[in-house]
Design an enzyme around this catalytic site. Structure first.
Site, short mmCIF file in Angstrom:
data_model
loop_
_atom_site.label_atom_id
_atom_site.label_comp_id
_atom_site.label_asym_id
_atom_site.label_seq_id
_atom_site.Cartn_x
_atom_site.Cartn_y
_atom_site.Cartn_z
CB THR A 35 4.53 27.47 -47.11
OG1 THR A 35 4.42 26.49 -46.07
CG2 THR A 35 5.93 27.43 -47.67
CB SER A 66 -3.49 26.26 -44.16
OG SER A 66 -2.88 25.13 -44.72
CB THR A 101 0.15 23.59 -49.54
OG1 THR A 101 1.06 23.17 -48.54
CG2 THR A 101 0.80 24.58 -50.47
CG ASP A 102 -0.07 21.64 -44.47
OD1 ASP A 102 0.55 21.21 -45.46
OD2 ASP A 102 0.47 21.89 -43.38
N1 ASP Z 1 1.94 24.18 -43.14
C1 ASP Z 1 1.86 25.09 -44.25
C2 ASP Z 1 0.44 25.59 -44.35
O1 ASP Z 1 -0.40 24.84 -44.77
C3 ASP Z 1 2.28 24.40 -45.48
C4 ASP Z 1 2.22 25.21 -46.75
O2 ASP Z 1 1.63 26.26 -46.83
O3 ASP Z 1 2.79 24.73 -47.73
O4 ASP Z 1 0.17 26.72 -43.98
#
Ligand code: ASP
Length: 340
Positions: free
Chosen positions: A24, A71, A104-105
């Site tokens: 993200t 991610s 973040t995932d």
């Molecule tokens: N779906 C995203 C990822 O993990 C979420 C994020 O980065 O906050 O790449």
């Protein structure tokens, strides 16, 4: 791609390599108030750096686009690529630290993987964002600046892999994502953050005590053993465990209830799997606390291993690395889980 903000006037600044993997932090949405309907990993590392002009005052930054993934789609092969690239960079005299931008995932999984497989005491700092780069009050730019500052700090040396997020500095072993939407999305349950970074100042209040980086025997270079996660819950069947064993998995981590307790039906299936040589690790789905050996289940008799304070996904990382390093018996694996 390689970009650089270095200049001869700023030679005394730390030399930090920023490795971008997507997420993200590199996401873009159609409008500035959209923080959920965006595409992750579409903004290049050059643009991420350009959004933070103050980086030039804190480090000589070189940057590489290692991947551009959401991610949630993190792959084991990418973990190998990332760990190898970081080890190569940190072996060079002209790199003082590494920052990895990530989604973040699965950040907590990648961070722990690197904590166990990077072979350097130079700082490695992961960061991310909860809001895409296009958002009003995007959190990525400050998180990136802070991560670079931490990676350039002498205080961060020898601490293992760190996560700099929302001003806090966490150990890769402890940190987990705890919110689906809040900008304060990462915590280290039970233990708390190691410290903080604010207004250019890095303060660490404590260190983790478990061995990491060069003090482990683990490597991301070997073939990845197949390890999957199953969950215990009311009315659960043994179908998933039996299917995994039939598919030939080498390990299963159980996200148990409470203190890693497991529904009797699934526990019977896991005991049969353990008897066939499948590594079984009991963890908990609770989100904090730890799992006690021979507490909720008779681990000695069943041939199970307990994960301690590692959540199921981090326990899976350690189990894969341990199996790849040749630790296969419950006794040897318990020793690994009690050590790292
Ligand atoms: N779906 C995203 C990822 O993990 C979420 C994020 O980065 O906050 O790449």
């Amino acid at each position: 791609m390689n970009t650089s903000t270095s200049s001869s006037a700023s030679r005394a600044l730390p030399r930090i390599a920023v490795l971008a993997t997507g997420g993200t932090i590199a996401g873009a949405a159609p409008d500035a108030t959209n923080t959920s309907g965006y595409q992750a990993g579409v903004v290049g590392v050059g643009q991420l750096l350009a959004a933070v002009p103050s980086l030039a005052g804190v480090a000589n930054v070189q940057a590489e686009q290692v991947a551009s993934v959401d991610s949630k789609d993190m792959a084991l092969a990418l973990w190998t690529t990332l760990a190898q690239r970081i080890n190569t960079l940190l072996a060079a005299d002209d790199v003082d630290g590494v920052v990895v931008t990530h989604g973040t995932d699965t950040l907590e999984e990648t961070a722990y993987l690197l904590h166990l497989t990077v072979k350097s005491d130079k700082p490695v700092v992961l960061t991310a964002a909860m809001r895409p780069s296009s958002a009003l009050s995007a959190d990525g730019p400050l998180n990136l600046l802070n991560a670079v500052i931490v990676a350039g700090s002498a205080n961060a040396k020898g601490q293992g892999v760190l996560v700099a997020f929302n001003n806090r500095i966490h150990s890769a072993r402890d940190v987990v994502k705890t919110s689906t939407y809040a900008v304060d999305a990462f915590q280290s349950p039970e233990i708390g953050a190691l410290g903080w970074v604010q207004d250019g100042r890095v303060e660490l209040q404590r260190s983790g005590v478990r061995p990491h980086t060069a003090a482990t025997p683990f490597s991301a270079d070997a073939a990845w053993p197949v390890v999957e996660v199953v969950t215990s819950y009311a009315g659960v069947s043994r179908v998933a465990v039996d299917a995994l064993v039939a598919a030939g998995v080498q390990g299963i981590v159980v996200a148990g209830t409470g203190n890693g307790s497991i529904h009797a039906t699934v526990q019977a299936a896991l005991a049969e799997a353990a008897a066939k040589g499948v590594a079984i690790v009991r963890s908990s789905r609770v989100g904090s606390g730890h799992v006690m050996r021979n507490g909720a289940a008779a681990d000695d008799a069943l041939g199970f291993v307990t994960a301690g304070a590692l959540n199921p996904y981090k326990a899976r990382v350690l189990l894969m690395l341990a199996l790849a390093a040749g630790h296969t018996t419950p006794v040897a694996l318990q020793q690994v889980f009690d050590t790292y």
